[in-house]
Design a protein around this motif. Structure first.
Motif, PDB file in Angstrom:
ATOM      1  N   MET A   1      12.675  10.882  14.872  1.00 30.39           N
ATOM      2  CA  MET A   1      12.719   9.745  13.969  1.00 30.39           C
ATOM      3  C   MET A   1      11.788  10.018  12.782  1.00 30.39           C
ATOM      4  O   MET A   1      10.660  10.455  12.959  1.00 30.39           O
ATOM      5  N   THR A   2      12.268   9.759  11.579  1.00 32.40           N
ATOM      6  CA  THR A   2      11.436   9.932  10.391  1.00 32.40           C
ATOM      7  C   THR A   2      10.489   8.753  10.255  1.00 32.40           C
ATOM      8  O   THR A   2      10.700   7.684  10.859  1.00 32.40           O
ATOM      9  N   ILE A   3       9.470   8.913   9.435  1.00 30.39           N
ATOM     10  CA  ILE A   3       8.533   7.806   9.203  1.00 30.39           C
ATOM     11  C   ILE A   3       9.247   6.669   8.471  1.00 30.39           C
ATOM     12  O   ILE A   3       8.996   5.495   8.761  1.00 30.39           O
ATOM     13  N   ASP A   4      10.148   6.974   7.560  1.00 32.16           N
ATOM     14  CA  ASP A   4      10.916   5.912   6.899  1.00 32.16           C
ATOM     15  C   ASP A   4      11.727   5.109   7.910  1.00 32.16           C
ATOM     16  O   ASP A   4      11.815   3.879   7.802  1.00 32.16           O
ATOM     17  N   GLN A   5      12.306   5.783   8.894  1.00 32.42           N
ATOM     18  CA  GLN A   5      13.034   5.075   9.951  1.00 32.42           C
ATOM     19  C   GLN A   5      12.087   4.214  10.776  1.00 32.42           C
ATOM     20  O   GLN A   5      12.417   3.088  11.155  1.00 32.42           O
ATOM     21  N   ARG A   6      10.902   4.739  11.036  1.00 33.15           N
ATOM     22  CA  ARG A   6       9.903   3.974  11.793  1.00 33.15           C
ATOM     23  C   ARG A   6       9.489   2.730  11.007  1.00 33.15           C
ATOM     24  O   ARG A   6       9.360   1.643  11.580  1.00 33.15           O
ATOM     25  N   LEU A   7       9.281   2.867   9.697  1.00 31.08           N
ATOM     26  CA  LEU A   7       8.943   1.709   8.867  1.00 31.08           C
ATOM     27  C   LEU A   7      10.040   0.655   8.933  1.00 31.08           C
ATOM     28  O   LEU A   7       9.750  -0.544   9.065  1.00 31.08           O
ATOM     29  N   ALA A   8      11.286   1.097   8.844  1.00 28.43           N
ATOM     30  CA  ALA A   8      12.416   0.162   8.918  1.00 28.43           C
ATOM     31  C   ALA A   8      12.433  -0.548  10.269  1.00 28.43           C
ATOM     32  O   ALA A   8      12.644  -1.767  10.336  1.00 28.43           O
ATOM     33  N   GLU A   9      12.177   0.206  11.329  1.00 29.71           N
ATOM     34  CA  GLU A   9      12.124  -0.366  12.676  1.00 29.71           C
ATOM     35  C   GLU A   9      11.030  -1.435  12.777  1.00 29.71           C
ATOM     36  O   GLU A   9      11.197  -2.447  13.457  1.00 29.71           O
ATOM     37  N   LEU A  10       9.920  -1.197  12.087  1.00 27.17           N
ATOM     38  CA  LEU A  10       8.802  -2.147  12.094  1.00 27.17           C
ATOM     39  C   LEU A  10       8.994  -3.286  11.085  1.00 27.17           C
ATOM     40  O   LEU A  10       8.181  -4.209  11.033  1.00 27.17           O
ATOM     41  N   GLY A  11      10.049  -3.211  10.279  1.00 29.08           N
ATOM     42  CA  GLY A  11      10.301  -4.246   9.276  1.00 29.08           C
ATOM     43  C   GLY A  11       9.370  -4.168   8.082  1.00 29.08           C
ATOM     44  O   GLY A  11       9.110  -5.170   7.418  1.00 29.08           O
ATOM     45  N   ILE A  12       8.873  -2.970   7.791  1.00 25.90           N
ATOM     46  CA  ILE A  12       7.927  -2.784   6.687  1.00 25.90           C
ATOM     47  C   ILE A  12       8.652  -2.170   5.496  1.00 25.90           C
ATOM     48  O   ILE A  12       9.270  -1.112   5.618  1.00 25.90           O
ATOM     49  N   THR A  13       8.574  -2.848   4.365  1.00 26.50           N
ATOM     50  CA  THR A  13       9.092  -2.324   3.105  1.00 26.50           C
ATOM     51  C   THR A  13       7.896  -1.962   2.239  1.00 26.50           C
ATOM     52  O   THR A  13       7.028  -2.806   1.991  1.00 26.50           O
ATOM     53  N   LEU A  14       7.845  -0.721   1.800  1.00 22.82           N
ATOM     54  CA  LEU A  14       6.720  -0.289   0.969  1.00 22.82           C
ATOM     55  C   LEU A  14       6.895  -0.797  -0.457  1.00 22.82           C
ATOM     56  O   LEU A  14       7.976  -0.687  -1.029  1.00 22.82           O
ATOM     57  N   PRO A  15       5.822  -1.337  -1.034  1.00 24.68           N
ATOM     58  CA  PRO A  15       5.875  -1.732  -2.442  1.00 24.68           C
ATOM     59  C   PRO A  15       5.800  -0.491  -3.325  1.00 24.68           C
ATOM     60  O   PRO A  15       5.546   0.618  -2.843  1.00 24.68           O
ATOM     61  N   GLN A  16       5.991  -0.680  -4.619  1.00 23.40           N
ATOM     62  CA  GLN A  16       5.747   0.407  -5.558  1.00 23.40           C
ATOM     63  C   GLN A  16       4.248   0.673  -5.548  1.00 23.40           C
ATOM     64  O   GLN A  16       3.442  -0.264  -5.503  1.00 23.40           O
ATOM     65  N   ALA A  17       3.866   1.933  -5.560  1.00 22.57           N
ATOM     66  CA  ALA A  17       2.444   2.292  -5.564  1.00 22.57           C
ATOM     67  C   ALA A  17       1.764   1.672  -6.780  1.00 22.57           C
ATOM     68  O   ALA A  17       2.258   1.786  -7.900  1.00 22.57           O
ATOM     69  N   ALA A  18       0.649   1.001  -6.550  1.00 19.31           N
ATOM     70  CA  ALA A  18      -0.076   0.316  -7.622  1.00 19.31           C
ATOM     71  C   ALA A  18      -0.694   1.319  -8.589  1.00 19.31           C
ATOM     72  O   ALA A  18      -1.213   2.357  -8.181  1.00 19.31           O
ATOM     73  N   ALA A  19      -0.648   0.984  -9.861  1.00 19.76           N
ATOM     74  CA  ALA A  19      -1.289   1.805 -10.890  1.00 19.76           C
ATOM     75  C   ALA A  19      -2.796   1.563 -10.846  1.00 19.76           C
ATOM     76  O   ALA A  19      -3.243   0.468 -10.507  1.00 19.76           O
ATOM     77  N   PRO A  20      -3.597   2.566 -11.178  1.00 17.69           N
ATOM     78  CA  PRO A  20      -5.050   2.384 -11.214  1.00 17.69           C
ATOM     79  C   PRO A  20      -5.438   1.298 -12.222  1.00 17.69           C
ATOM     80  O   PRO A  20      -4.781   1.133 -13.252  1.00 17.69           O
ATOM     81  N   VAL A  21      -6.511   0.558 -11.897  1.00 21.79           N
ATOM     82  CA  VAL A  21      -6.986  -0.499 -12.792  1.00 21.79           C
ATOM     83  C   VAL A  21      -8.224  -0.066 -13.578  1.00 21.79           C
ATOM     84  O   VAL A  21      -8.797  -0.861 -14.298  1.00 21.79           O
ATOM     85  N   ALA A  22      -8.632   1.186 -13.431  1.00 18.54           N
ATOM     86  CA  ALA A  22      -9.809   1.694 -14.148  1.00 18.54           C
ATOM     87  C   ALA A  22      -9.635   3.206 -14.341  1.00 18.54           C
ATOM     88  O   ALA A  22      -8.527   3.718 -14.237  1.00 18.54           O
ATOM     89  N   ALA A  23     -10.738   3.911 -14.580  1.00 18.35           N
ATOM     90  CA  ALA A  23     -10.699   5.342 -14.918  1.00 18.35           C
ATOM     91  C   ALA A  23     -10.745   6.211 -13.655  1.00 18.35           C
ATOM     92  O   ALA A  23     -11.766   6.807 -13.336  1.00 18.35           O
ATOM     93  N   TYR A  24      -9.622   6.276 -12.945  1.00 22.40           N
ATOM     94  CA  TYR A  24      -9.492   7.127 -11.763  1.00 22.40           C
ATOM     95  C   TYR A  24      -8.011   7.396 -11.525  1.00 22.40           C
ATOM     96  O   TYR A  24      -7.153   6.787 -12.165  1.00 22.40           O
ATOM     97  N   VAL A  25      -7.713   8.292 -10.607  1.00 22.98           N
ATOM     98  CA  VAL A  25      -6.338   8.554 -10.214  1.00 22.98           C
ATOM     99  C   VAL A  25      -6.126   8.023  -8.797  1.00 22.98           C
ATOM    100  O   VAL A  25      -7.085   7.918  -8.028  1.00 22.98           O
ATOM    101  N   PRO A  26      -4.886   7.676  -8.452  1.00 24.30           N
ATOM    102  CA  PRO A  26      -4.636   7.096  -7.131  1.00 24.30           C
ATOM    103  C   PRO A  26      -4.907   8.048  -5.975  1.00 24.30           C
ATOM    104  O   PRO A  26      -5.358   7.632  -4.912  1.00 24.30           O
ATOM    105  N   THR A  27      -4.611   9.349  -6.182  1.00 29.31           N
ATOM    106  CA  THR A  27      -4.785  10.325  -5.111  1.00 29.31           C
ATOM    107  C   THR A  27      -5.254  11.653  -5.682  1.00 29.31           C
ATOM    108  O   THR A  27      -4.965  11.975  -6.835  1.00 29.31           O
ATOM    109  N   VAL A  28      -5.948  12.410  -4.832  1.00 32.11           N
ATOM    110  CA  VAL A  28      -6.327  13.780  -5.160  1.00 32.11           C
ATOM    111  C   VAL A  28      -6.055  14.624  -3.919  1.00 32.11           C
ATOM    112  O   VAL A  28      -6.544  14.307  -2.828  1.00 32.11           O
ATOM    113  N   GLU A  29      -5.265  15.683  -4.100  1.00 33.76           N
ATOM    114  CA  GLU A  29      -4.967  16.600  -3.007  1.00 33.76           C
ATOM    115  C   GLU A  29      -5.812  17.846  -3.172  1.00 33.76           C
ATOM    116  O   GLU A  29      -5.784  18.488  -4.225  1.00 33.76           O
TER     117      GLU A  29
END
Length: 153
Positions: free
Chosen positions: A1-29
């Protein structure tokens, strides 16, 4: 089962990722880890979940706010990686609780986000964690959560 399928099973819909509100980036890999900036508590309708635990926000509402932060973390992770199936492990969550000085149930509030990660990723969702009380959070929200995530090679 994919994680997207698991989310659907749990009834979770992901929102659009929020844009930063200040001088930073949302993620760093870096070095096989994805560091996700703190995500604040947005309700399902997009409104801010504001207030202070121990004052005008009760424990259940605090846990719900932490869960909503966790859902936004998932949205940020998916936006950064393209798929939540690239998550090897949730390594650590940092949970910040807007609370009065006499409020001491920060770990219970943090469980809102922690339990979500286990629901979604199973054993790979179990993580280290810090849960701390703070005098204020951005935009007056009740909870903010950041994360460190191990990425599959």
């Amino acid at each position: 089962m994919t994680i997207d399928q698991r989310l659907a099973e749990l009834g979770i819909t992901l929102p659009q990722a929020a844009a930063p509100v200040a001088a930073y980036v949302p993620t760093v890999e870096v070095g096989g880890l994805l560091h996700v900036s703190g995500q604040i508590s947005f309700a399902e309708d997009g409104s801010l979940m504001k207030g202070r635990l121990g004052d005008d926000v009760d424990l259940d509402a605090g846990m719900a706010a932490a869960r909503r932060c966790g859902i936004m973390l998932l949205a940020q992770i998916k936006a950064a990686l393209g798929s939540l199936d690239r998550v090897e492990r949730i390594v650590k969550l940092g949970v910040f609780v807007n609370s009065t000085t006499d409020f001491t149930d920060h770990p219970k509030v943090a469980n809102g986000a922690s339990e979500l990660m286990v629901e979604v990723f199973g054993e790979a969702g179990k993580h280290a964690r810090a849960a701390v009380g703070v005098a204020a959070l951005p935009l007056g929200v009740a909870v903010e959560v950041d994360a460190v995530v191990a990425i599959k090679a």
